[in-house]
Design a protein around this motif. Sequence first.
Motif, PDB file in Angstrom:
ATOM      1  N   LEU A  75       0.839  -1.205   0.000  1.00 39.27           N
ATOM      2  CA  LEU A  75       0.000   0.000   0.000  1.00 39.27           C
ATOM      3  C   LEU A  75       0.870   1.250   0.000  1.00 39.27           C
ATOM      4  CD1 LEU A  75      -2.854  -0.740   2.571  1.00 39.27           C
ATOM      5  CD2 LEU A  75      -3.107  -0.240   0.133  1.00 39.27           C
ATOM      6  N   ALA A  76       1.907   1.260   0.842  1.00 40.00           N
ATOM      7  CA  ALA A  76       2.786   2.421   0.971  1.00 40.00           C
ATOM      8  C   ALA A  76       3.498   2.687  -0.343  1.00 40.00           C
ATOM      9  CB  ALA A  76       3.800   2.186   2.099  1.00 40.00           C
ATOM     10  N   TYR A  77       4.007   1.616  -0.946  1.00 41.43           N
ATOM     11  CA  TYR A  77       4.789   1.773  -2.177  1.00 41.43           C
ATOM     12  C   TYR A  77       3.902   2.288  -3.307  1.00 41.43           C
ATOM     13  CZ  TYR A  77       8.431   0.780  -5.563  1.00 41.43           C
ATOM     14  OH  TYR A  77       9.398   0.906  -6.528  1.00 41.43           O
ATOM     15  N   VAL A  78       2.765   1.612  -3.488  1.00 38.33           N
ATOM     16  CA  VAL A  78       1.861   2.002  -4.578  1.00 38.33           C
ATOM     17  C   VAL A  78       1.315   3.402  -4.315  1.00 38.33           C
ATOM     18  CG1 VAL A  78      -0.295   1.452  -5.749  1.00 38.33           C
ATOM     19  CG2 VAL A  78       1.279  -0.389  -5.119  1.00 38.33           C
ATOM     20  N   GLY A  79       0.921   3.662  -3.061  1.00 37.27           N
ATOM     21  CA  GLY A  79       0.385   4.971  -2.715  1.00 37.27           C
ATOM     22  C   GLY A  79       1.407   6.077  -2.972  1.00 37.27           C
ATOM     23  N   ALA A  80       2.665   5.826  -2.588  1.00 37.80           N
ATOM     24  CA  ALA A  80       3.719   6.818  -2.776  1.00 37.80           C
ATOM     25  C   ALA A  80       3.956   7.056  -4.258  1.00 37.80           C
ATOM     26  CB  ALA A  80       4.999   6.348  -2.081  1.00 37.80           C
ATOM     27  N   LEU A  81       3.944   5.965  -5.022  1.00 39.95           N
ATOM     28  CA  LEU A  81       4.163   6.069  -6.469  1.00 39.95           C
ATOM     29  C   LEU A  81       3.057   6.920  -7.104  1.00 39.95           C
ATOM     30  CD1 LEU A  81       6.250   4.915  -8.436  1.00 39.95           C
ATOM     31  CD2 LEU A  81       4.650   3.059  -8.946  1.00 39.95           C
ATOM     32  N   VAL A  82       1.817   6.630  -6.722  1.00 38.77           N
ATOM     33  CA  VAL A  82       0.685   7.394  -7.261  1.00 38.77           C
ATOM     34  C   VAL A  82       0.842   8.867  -6.887  1.00 38.77           C
ATOM     35  CG1 VAL A  82      -1.799   7.775  -7.064  1.00 38.77           C
ATOM     36  CG2 VAL A  82      -0.904   5.438  -7.287  1.00 38.77           C
ATOM     37  N   ALA A  83       1.198   9.131  -5.618  1.00 41.15           N
ATOM     38  CA  ALA A  83       1.349  10.520  -5.166  1.00 41.15           C
ATOM     39  C   ALA A  83       2.419  11.230  -5.989  1.00 41.15           C
ATOM     40  CB  ALA A  83       1.704  10.539  -3.681  1.00 41.15           C
TER      41      ALA A  83
END
Lengths: 633, 86
Positions: free
Chosen positions: A617-625
């Motif tokens: 979640l953190a990785y994907v969320g950070a990437l999206v951000a």
Amino acid sequence: MSHCEPGSAPRSLAPGALHVALVGSPNAGKTTLFNSLTGMHAKTANYPGVTVTRREAIAMFGDLEVMVVDLPGTYGLAAISPDEQIVADSLEGVIEGVARPDALVMVADASTLERSLLFVAELLRLGLPACLVVTMIDEVAARGGSIDVERLGLAIGIPVVGVIGHRGVGLDSVRALLADPVSWQRPVMAPPEGAAARSAWVASVLAVAYRPPGADRRTRRIDAVLLHPVLGVVVFALVMLAFFQAIFTLAAPAADALDSLFGWLGDGVRDRVPGWLGEMLADGAIAGVGGVLVFLPQIILLFLILTLLEKVGYLSRAAFLADRLMGRFGMEGRSFVAMLSSFACAIPGILSARTIPSERRRIATMMAAPLMTCSARLPVFTLLISGFVPDRSVLGPIRSQGLVLLGLYVLGAVSGLLYAGVLSATALSGPAAPVVMELPPYRRPTLPAVLRQTWEGAWSFVRKAGSIILGSSLVLWVLLNVPGSTPPAGLTESQRAGHRLEHSAAGSVGKAMEPIFAPLGFEWRTNVALIGSLAAREVFVTTLALTTGNEDDSSLPDRLHELRNDDGTQVYDAATVAALLVFFVYALQCMSTVAVLRRETNSWRWPVIAFTSMFVLAYVGALVARVVVHVVT
Amino acid sequence: MAVGAAVVVRSVAPGEAGQGRRLEDLGVIAGTIVRVERRAPMGDPTIYEVRNARLAMRKADAALVQVEAWLEVPTAEAGGGGHVAL
């Protein structure tokens, strides 16, 4: 008591002590009675293999040495939660290393005797010597009822004592009873089995000795406001607001003071103790202990507020009001209290989930707790927001920086609810235990009881989190300093530190992590700080200060602004900062939380699922951000 | 059941996760009088007065309890003297 565990301290102190257990429903006044009988000498220990805590104390009654055990509150021996299973198991004497009690002190609230005697009937069938302590007898009279404890004793066939806990009435009679449990009268015939027969037995016993009290008007009047469809929700929101206000504004100065105190202590030790030993003491041990204690002001305040709300009777009302909402996400009203605690720290939140009877709702609650924005994330958010988000007015007094911080809190909370919902729809199955909560009358708590419970909560936090935070701080120090390299001459002190770090084990790991984290814009300095944050999230800030040391010793945000990639572009551009903020919302980089999850669920399954899924979640969320910010700017 | 209604418990179904037994331990037993006291703002759970204690119960769990109207507080559902869920 031949099967006593030799390693358990209280019992080895008194090998011959008689073992007496206090049993009763929650809110019956069991703990108050325990405290007044045993004074301040209680020890808490865990039952083997599970994390349910038992409180026990050795006390002298007359010439008799008695070990008094305070069992968790329950309504019956058919257990529906781990706490209740412990009660059933210890009364059956089937817990290895824990002796079956020699006698029972059953505790019942006088105002709800028609209910509590159902449990008494069940307990008497165990065949142990037993007496009954009826608490809060003053409330019955005050509400127009009456109770005759002597006749009640005659009707049941056991000793019965009435007490008023906070005024000490009746305690001497309880002490006198405990001095000689062997002589306690035993019922001629055990009460019958089965709900209907038990109910009839209770009615026949109470007919001669009890007139139930009338409605509790005060509680009804208060509930008319606090549970009102509109007013109740407004008060609920105000209580939450006050809660956050207290946690963040009252505790923050104390935490800052502790932080500077430990910084000062560390500097002193570094100056006086030469070589690597001084550095290890200062940057490893002292910084580690400080890292634990910095949380204490908030944790103490958290437990103080929660204890007050619980003892007054509001916590169960809050659970009642929040139950429907939490139910949508596979949890229940009591999960709300756990979530609330998790805004200070996930560990007390996870521990408070123990009172949730249903296993699937309890696990959903514990798994969602780490996504609530805990106080250890705050220093990271503060650093990045104050350093990189331009401070401007958005709407009157509402400013951009505060809005971003609020957004991160909301993101965490909403994600936590959804996470629990998804989890209970997929990984958790099976029927759920009932959601039945008792709403106790509103009562005025006594100061010693509140302080005691606050202290016990805070102390259990120090024990659980302390060793792990301290241990990881020491490991981190070793990683940051081994192998020791000799920096080239002509560098400033902070440049030398930066050089040593870059060539340390942690520096190598940070560089090895670059391919993984490059899409998020994190380079080795950030990666090392991320490793550091595994001890406790706020260590990210201090580690980043180490890895980015430069010649002019400017402030950390300035240094981050000046940091350049090899191609001359800014390392901490808006997109990377956004990615880092989102990463911290989701990632479970807190070893103490992982360890507590392991202990509370008694398996590695859930902590592993939590760690990996939250990392994704953190990785994907950070990437999206990062992508979104790139596109926007 | 309407708020304010007083009903008498007829029977308690066991439920699939031990709910029935827990309800009995809490005093919800055939013959016991239960008063519907208050609903949560969003309609669920509901507070019941049982044996001088106040219990909050979800609809799903209360559905295990079969009741009939007691005394003069008639409700539309229980008016005919039939048994309905709490």
